[in-house]
Design an enzyme around this catalytic site. Structure first.
Site, PDB file in Angstrom:
ATOM      1  N   TRP A  50     -10.944   4.100 -11.457  1.00  0.00           N
ATOM      2  CA  TRP A  50     -11.584   5.079 -10.706  1.00  0.00           C
ATOM      3  C   TRP A  50     -11.973   6.005 -11.407  1.00  0.00           C
ATOM      4  CZ3 TRP A  50      -7.093   3.967  -9.023  1.00  0.00           C
ATOM      5  CH2 TRP A  50      -6.263   4.828  -8.477  1.00  0.00           C
ATOM      6  N   ASN A  60       0.681  -1.040   0.134  1.00  0.00           N
ATOM      7  CA  ASN A  60       0.394   0.239  -0.304  1.00  0.00           C
ATOM      8  C   ASN A  60       0.901   0.984  -0.208  1.00  0.00           C
ATOM      9  OD1 ASN A  60      -2.501  -1.391  -0.478  1.00  0.00           O
ATOM     10  ND2 ASN A  60      -2.171  -1.736   2.625  1.00  0.00           N
ATOM     11  N   PHE A 103      -6.542   5.512 -14.564  1.00  0.00           N
ATOM     12  CA  PHE A 103      -7.347   4.803 -13.014  1.00  0.00           C
ATOM     13  C   PHE A 103      -8.237   4.467 -13.139  1.00  0.00           C
ATOM     14  CE2 PHE A 103      -3.701   7.882 -12.065  1.00  0.00           C
ATOM     15  CZ  PHE A 103      -2.681   6.579 -11.460  1.00  0.00           C
TER      16      PHE A 103
END
Length: 185
Positions: free
Chosen positions: A82, A25, A80
């Protein structure tokens, strides 16, 4: 003459093309792959990076790679996921990127192939993990392949020779600081 490397009591004598995974992450997965690419170019190795999702951003690496002579970068996506309005289009682009990656891996033209953000494609289910694993097991023996992105599948971690997990401890975005040219892109 074989070189023997001794580290922490272990002895290493063989060489092979590595499967390297940068996951986690934290920031730095693509940056680590770019650092390895820079190092490889310094030895005259030919490097290609296929970016599975990046497409809209004009990242600094797109400006730097041509200056190195033996480093190609190909953004294969539209941005991306999203930001996408059409998952089917994203999936088709990822499949095209994977086909391009297979062609480049088998071409014999490269010493290092970076599959930037392919781990996302696998975690989203855009590509079958078993197909990627089976293909990587048959890659040319001296070719180094780097896979980046969060959420590396356990099957990918298992076949990899080197896995590094970037862990976020603190990030400027949490303080309201936006992504900055030359640092994040």
């Amino acid at each position: 003459m074989k070189t023997t490397i001794i580290r922490a009591g272990a002895t290493a004598k063989k060489k092979k093309g590595l499967i390297i995974v940068h996951t986690g992450n934290g920031k730095g997965k693509t940056t680590a792959a770019l650092g390895l690419a820079l190092r490889a170019c310094g030895y005259g190795m030919k490097v290609i990076m296929l970016q599975f999702f990046k497409g809209k951003w004009k990242c600094g690496e797109l400006r730097s790679a041509p200056k190195l002579g033996s480093f190609e970068i190909h953004p294969m996506g539209k941005g991306f996921t999203w930001e996408s309005k059409d998952v089917e289009v994203d999936m088709a682009m990822v499949r095209e990127a994977w086909q391009a990656a297979k062609d480049k891996i088998l071409s014999g033209n490269y010493d290092v192939v970076v599959l930037d953000e392919i781990n996302y494609a696998l975690s989203y289910g855009f590509l079958p993990t078993a197909d990627i694993v089976d293909f990587l097991r048959t890659k040319p023996p001296m070719l180094h392949v780097i896979l980046t992105g969060r959420d590396a599948k356990p099957e990918i971690v298992e076949i990899a020779d080197l896995v590094t997990e970037m862990r976020q401890i603190k990030h400027p975005f949490e303080q309201g600081i936006c992504a900055q040219r030359g640092v994040e892109f």
